[in-house]
Write an enzyme that holds these catalytic residues in place. Structure first.
Site, PDB file in Angstrom:
ATOM      1  CG  ASP A  45      -1.837   1.192   1.269  1.00  0.00           C
ATOM      2  OD1 ASP A  45      -2.908   1.078   0.637  1.00  0.00           O
ATOM      3  OD2 ASP A  45      -1.509   2.222   1.879  1.00  0.00           O
ATOM      4  CE1 TYR A  50       0.394   7.854   2.544  1.00  0.00           C
ATOM      5  CE2 TYR A  50       0.913   5.599   1.940  1.00  0.00           C
ATOM      6  CZ  TYR A  50       0.053   6.520   2.504  1.00  0.00           C
ATOM      7  OH  TYR A  50      -1.140   6.087   3.043  1.00  0.00           O
ATOM      8  CE  LYS A  75      -3.868   4.591   0.364  1.00  0.00           C
ATOM      9  NZ  LYS A  75      -2.460   4.537   0.801  1.00  0.00           N
ATOM     10  CG  HIS A 108      -4.896   9.592   0.163  1.00  0.00           C
ATOM     11  ND1 HIS A 108      -3.545   9.523  -0.085  1.00  0.00           N
ATOM     12  CD2 HIS A 108      -5.047   9.168   1.438  1.00  0.00           C
ATOM     13  CE1 HIS A 108      -2.920   9.075   0.982  1.00  0.00           C
ATOM     14  NE2 HIS A 108      -3.810   8.856   1.926  1.00  0.00           N
TER      15      HIS A 108
HETATM   16  P1  NDP Z   1       0.565   1.478  11.981  1.00  0.00           P
HETATM   17  O1  NDP Z   1      -0.575   1.315  12.903  1.00  0.00           O
HETATM   18  O2  NDP Z   1       0.823   0.450  10.957  1.00  0.00           O
HETATM   19  O3  NDP Z   1       1.854   1.694  12.881  1.00  0.00           O
HETATM   20  C1  NDP Z   1       3.116   1.925  12.337  1.00  0.00           C
HETATM   21  C2  NDP Z   1       4.046   2.291  13.495  1.00  0.00           C
HETATM   22  O4  NDP Z   1       4.134   1.193  14.409  1.00  0.00           O
HETATM   23  C3  NDP Z   1       5.463   2.574  13.033  1.00  0.00           C
HETATM   24  O5  NDP Z   1       5.959   3.583  13.898  1.00  0.00           O
HETATM   25  C4  NDP Z   1       6.184   1.249  13.253  1.00  0.00           C
HETATM   26  O6  NDP Z   1       7.542   1.495  13.554  1.00  0.00           O
HETATM   27  C5  NDP Z   1       5.485   0.716  14.478  1.00  0.00           C
HETATM   28  N1  NDP Z   1       5.399  -0.757  14.463  1.00  0.00           N
HETATM   29  C6  NDP Z   1       5.111  -1.544  13.395  1.00  0.00           C
HETATM   30  N2  NDP Z   1       5.101  -2.841  13.742  1.00  0.00           N
HETATM   31  C7  NDP Z   1       5.379  -2.881  15.057  1.00  0.00           C
HETATM   32  C8  NDP Z   1       5.516  -3.941  15.985  1.00  0.00           C
HETATM   33  N3  NDP Z   1       5.346  -5.208  15.613  1.00  0.00           N
HETATM   34  N4  NDP Z   1       5.838  -3.624  17.268  1.00  0.00           N
HETATM   35  C9  NDP Z   1       6.015  -2.349  17.639  1.00  0.00           C
HETATM   36  N5  NDP Z   1       5.881  -1.288  16.820  1.00  0.00           N
HETATM   37  C10 NDP Z   1       5.573  -1.559  15.526  1.00  0.00           C
HETATM   38  O7  NDP Z   1       0.383   2.953  11.351  1.00  0.00           O
HETATM   39  P2  NDP Z   1       0.361   3.689   9.948  1.00  0.00           P
HETATM   40  O8  NDP Z   1      -0.228   5.011  10.263  1.00  0.00           O
HETATM   41  O9  NDP Z   1       1.661   3.639   9.259  1.00  0.00           O
HETATM   42  O10 NDP Z   1      -0.714   2.892   9.084  1.00  0.00           O
HETATM   43  C11 NDP Z   1      -0.391   1.767   8.307  1.00  0.00           C
HETATM   44  C12 NDP Z   1      -0.534   2.048   6.837  1.00  0.00           C
HETATM   45  O11 NDP Z   1      -1.856   2.450   6.491  1.00  0.00           O
HETATM   46  C13 NDP Z   1       0.320   3.233   6.337  1.00  0.00           C
HETATM   47  O12 NDP Z   1       1.678   2.914   6.276  1.00  0.00           O
HETATM   48  C14 NDP Z   1      -0.341   3.519   5.024  1.00  0.00           C
HETATM   49  O13 NDP Z   1       0.061   2.571   4.051  1.00  0.00           O
HETATM   50  C15 NDP Z   1      -1.810   3.353   5.396  1.00  0.00           C
HETATM   51  N6  NDP Z   1      -2.413   4.657   5.837  1.00  0.00           N
HETATM   52  C16 NDP Z   1      -3.416   5.181   5.057  1.00  0.00           C
HETATM   53  C17 NDP Z   1      -4.029   6.369   5.398  1.00  0.00           C
HETATM   54  C18 NDP Z   1      -5.098   6.896   4.525  1.00  0.00           C
HETATM   55  O14 NDP Z   1      -5.493   8.060   4.707  1.00  0.00           O
HETATM   56  N7  NDP Z   1      -5.586   6.155   3.572  1.00  0.00           N
HETATM   57  C19 NDP Z   1      -3.645   7.137   6.593  1.00  0.00           C
HETATM   58  C20 NDP Z   1      -2.612   6.492   7.376  1.00  0.00           C
HETATM   59  C21 NDP Z   1      -2.047   5.298   6.991  1.00  0.00           C
HETATM   60  P3  NDP Z   1       8.776   1.073  12.568  1.00  0.00           P
HETATM   61  O15 NDP Z   1       8.389   1.400  11.175  1.00  0.00           O
HETATM   62  O16 NDP Z   1       9.879   1.936  13.080  1.00  0.00           O
HETATM   63  O17 NDP Z   1       9.025  -0.386  12.799  1.00  0.00           O
END
Ligand code: NDP
Length: 280
Positions: A45, A50, A75, A108
């Protein structure tokens, strides 16, 4: 549990997507995608906003898996809404990703009443462009993101092709039940963004206790919980061991009573981003 969901046009979509928001472009994105694919993810995704589509595209080229085995989503960003500009934005995403088709393309965020008098017309014009690209075979499925019921209703009234997906914030303590029910009633698959609440729900005591029962982490519990509620989660990580951890969720099942307890959690750590109040 099946490793995929089936969309309303019969396209199969792998049931856990790899999130890439805040993954830096270039080598970081390339390595994240390679690590994800090596660990079993087949669904990626990304989004124009981004600013990592080039690196994601390099990762797709370098990952060693045939393009047709992967499911790639991007998106159209808010500044590119409307018919002509959506067509252009799509071509730019495709070029940056070095691909010749996308599996899924999403609006988006909806144009909404607090920003535009003609918000319904803007969304319909954007959607007509999505339909054209879909009909031409450049996208295998089209959908929306952050649309609530009152954004979807006028879109559906004019659409020739119904959205296959609505991508919304979804994690324990943020279930958006009315929107999820509306989507279920209209055969629209819900994808959950921030399935880990961006890390904010991982310290929650009750979630920790439930996760321990299954010898899993809270992150794994959140991802599995979304799936068992028929929502497709999109966990993001740039950290190899977490990328692996977040995909290791197919070997356990959360009991109905634990699902019910998680479903009843209070509001936990939401992003605060709402389509009717956002400023961008
Ligand atoms: P997430 O809920 O996926 O959390 C990501 C965060 O959690 C990062 O800081 C990551 O750190 C940390 N993390 C990931 N796995 C673990 C784990 N197993 N243990 C502890 N910490 C962890 O948040 P996002 O906001 O990134 O959402 C996911 C995806 O959804 C986005 O990347 C995007 O693709 C999509 N999205 C879409 C939106 C929209 O408007 N359509 C808005 C927001 C997100 P690290 O990377 O340092 O490991």
């Amino acid at each position: 549990m099946e490793p995929y969901f089936t969309l309303n046009n019969n396209v199969k979509i792998p049931s856990v997507g790899f999130g890439t928001w805040q993954t830096p472009d270039g080598d970081a994105a390339l390595n994240a995608i390679k690590t994800a694919v090596q660990n079993g993810y087949r669904h990626i995704d990304t989004a124009a906003i981004y600013a990592n589509e080039k690196g994601v595209g390099m990762g797709i080229k370098a990952c060693g898996i045939e393009r047709k085995e992967l499911f790639v989503t991007s998106k159209v960003w808010n500044t590119e809404r409307g018919y002509e500009s959506t067509l252009k934005a799509f071509e730019k995403s495709l070029k940056d990703l070095q691909l010749d088709y996308l599996d899924l393309y999403l609006i988006h965020w909806p144009a909404a009443a607090h920003q535009f008098d003609n918000w319904q017309q803007i969304n319909s014009d954007t959607w007509r462009a999505m339909e054209k690209l879909y009909t031409e075979g450049k996208i295998r499925a089209i959908g929306v993101s952050n649309f609530l019921e009152h954004h979807l209703e006028p879109l559906l009234a004019k659409a020739k092709v119904s959205p296959a997906v609505n991508q919304i914030e979804y994690h324990p303590g943020c279930m958006q039940q009315n929107c999820v029910q509306f989507c279920a009633d209209h055969n629209i698959l819900v994808q959950g963004w921030s399935p880990l609440g961006r890390g904010k729900v991982l310290d929650h005591k009750m979630l920790q206790e439930i996760a321990q029962k299954y010898h899993k982490t809270v992150a794994q519990l959140c991802i599995r919980w979304a799936l068992q509620n028929d929502v497709l989660p999109l966990p993001k990580s740039s950290t190899p061991h977490r990328i692996r951890e977040n995909f290791d969720i197919f070997d356990f099942e959360i009991s109905a009573s634990d699902i019910a307890s998680i479903n009843q959690l209070e509001d936990l750590g939401r992003s605060g981003l709402h389509p009717d109040t956002i400023e961008f």
